[in-house]
Design an enzyme around this catalytic site. Structure first.
Site, short mmCIF file in Angstrom:
data_model
loop_
_atom_site.label_atom_id
_atom_site.label_comp_id
_atom_site.label_asym_id
_atom_site.label_seq_id
_atom_site.Cartn_x
_atom_site.Cartn_y
_atom_site.Cartn_z
N CYS A 14 0.88 -1.17 0.02
CA CYS A 14 -0.02 -0.05 -0.29
C CYS A 14 0.99 1.14 -0.06
CB CYS A 14 -1.12 -0.13 1.06
SG CYS A 14 -0.27 0.10 2.77
N CYS A 90 -4.34 -0.82 -1.49
CA CYS A 90 -4.91 0.43 -1.51
C CYS A 90 -6.42 0.28 -2.16
CB CYS A 90 -3.97 1.44 -2.33
SG CYS A 90 -3.49 0.53 -3.73
N CYS A 98 -1.91 3.44 -6.03
CA CYS A 98 -1.56 2.12 -5.79
C CYS A 98 0.13 1.77 -6.42
CB CYS A 98 -2.33 0.88 -6.31
SG CYS A 98 -3.99 0.90 -5.94
#
Length: 166
Positions: A14, A90, A98
């Protein structure tokens, strides 16, 4: 023995590596041994693991030692583990960027709203973290239920994408 029958390395990515990817790392390491080893990283790590994430991991009786916010470049260094799977966690709906993994492992996007950005009463923040944790736990349980040794590469990619859509 093929890679799908041996040990598998997974990295959860993430942006900040402070909550979702950390929780996913802990869940998979707790539930997936000895077949899986999980890692987490961020494209722009915050450098801090959120206390709310650590609390949920501890409540699940999973180890928290060694969990830290780290840059994904750590996994590009010589001697770094070779990844079999890369999952971004994400949430595109939140307009979050992302990270993209530059190598060729199996990849999937498991978009999960970022609990670290939730503002409000402590109960609202706690609920956001708990919801993210439960989604991750469910998806990881589905991953662990796949018969990876008997699936071909295309079927594996299709299944991990399906899990992310659940």
């Amino acid at each position: 023995m093929t890679a799908m029958q041996g040990h598998l390395n997974v990295v959860f990515l993430c942006t900040g590596n402070s909550a979702r990817s950390i929780m996913a790392e802990a869940i998979l390491n707790g539930k997936g041994k000895p077949i899986f080893t999980a890692y987490s990283a961020g494209s722009h790590p915050s450098g801090v693991v959120r206390s709310e994430a650590l609390k949920l991991i501890e409540l699940a009786h999973l180890p928290t030692e060694g969990l830290r916010s780290k840059d994904w470049e750590e996994f590009a260094k010589p001697g770094a583990p070779k990844m079999n799977f890369v999952f971004t966690v994400c949430d595109n709906a939140a307009r979050e960027m992302c990270p993209v993994w530059p190598r060729q492992p199996k990849t999937a996007h498991w978009g999960i709203p970022d609990p670290a950005v939730v503002k409000g009463m402590p109960e609202q923040i706690e609920r956001a973290f708990r919801d993210a944790y439960l989604i991750l736990e469910r998806r990881i349980s589905l991953l662990l239920s796949l018969p990876l040794a008997s699936l071909d590469k295309l079927a594996i990619q299709k299944e991990i994408n399906r899990i992310g859509a659940s």
